[in-house]
Design a protein around this motif. Sequence first.
Motif, PDB file in Angstrom:
ATOM      1  N   MET A  34       0.837  -1.199   0.000  1.00  0.00           N
ATOM      2  CA  MET A  34       0.000   0.000   0.000  1.00  0.00           C
ATOM      3  C   MET A  34       0.870   1.245   0.000  1.00  0.00           C
ATOM      4  SD  MET A  34      -3.127  -1.103   0.003  1.00  0.00           S
ATOM      5  CE  MET A  34      -3.978   0.440   0.329  1.00  0.00           C
ATOM      6  N   CYS A  96      -4.609   7.177  -1.565  1.00  0.00           N
ATOM      7  CA  CYS A  96      -4.049   5.877  -1.210  1.00  0.00           C
ATOM      8  C   CYS A  96      -4.130   4.970  -2.438  1.00  0.00           C
ATOM      9  CB  CYS A  96      -4.759   5.251  -0.019  1.00  0.00           C
ATOM     10  SG  CYS A  96      -6.468   4.773  -0.287  1.00  0.00           S
ATOM     11  N   ALA A  98      -3.215   0.742  -3.927  1.00  0.00           N
ATOM     12  CA  ALA A  98      -2.960  -0.665  -3.593  1.00  0.00           C
ATOM     13  C   ALA A  98      -2.249  -1.373  -4.730  1.00  0.00           C
ATOM     14  CB  ALA A  98      -4.279  -1.380  -3.295  1.00  0.00           C
TER      15      ALA A  98
END
Length: 124
Positions: A34, A96, A98
């Motif tokens: 992440m 964010c 991933a």
Amino acid sequence: QVRLAESGGGLVQTGGSLRVSCAASGGAFSTYGMGWFRQAPGKEREFVAAISETGRRTSYVDSVKGRFTISRDNAKKMLYLQMNSLKSEDTAIYYCAADIHGVGGVSGLNYDYWGQGTQVTVSS
């Protein structure tokens, strides 16, 4: 389908603190690398911090080292970025991301899914 949703942005004064969060749904969060990225007005997106799938390894851009801390809670499928001693140059939209292959790292090209972002504004 992995979905990421950031929250916790806002307006803070120079020198203040803020924690932004990222909630993940779908997929196997505990196996993903992440990262946090940010984009300021008129600038390209830049890497801020990354964390390995277990949380044991972290990395930061030099400009935030010692001020920001990335962490994760795999049981809750949450990613966090604690930001202290904030400066006006930290003003940006924070995203964010991933990496389902678990690599993560500094390049945005490594990441497969992105959130919509949360605005952080630091006023002087």
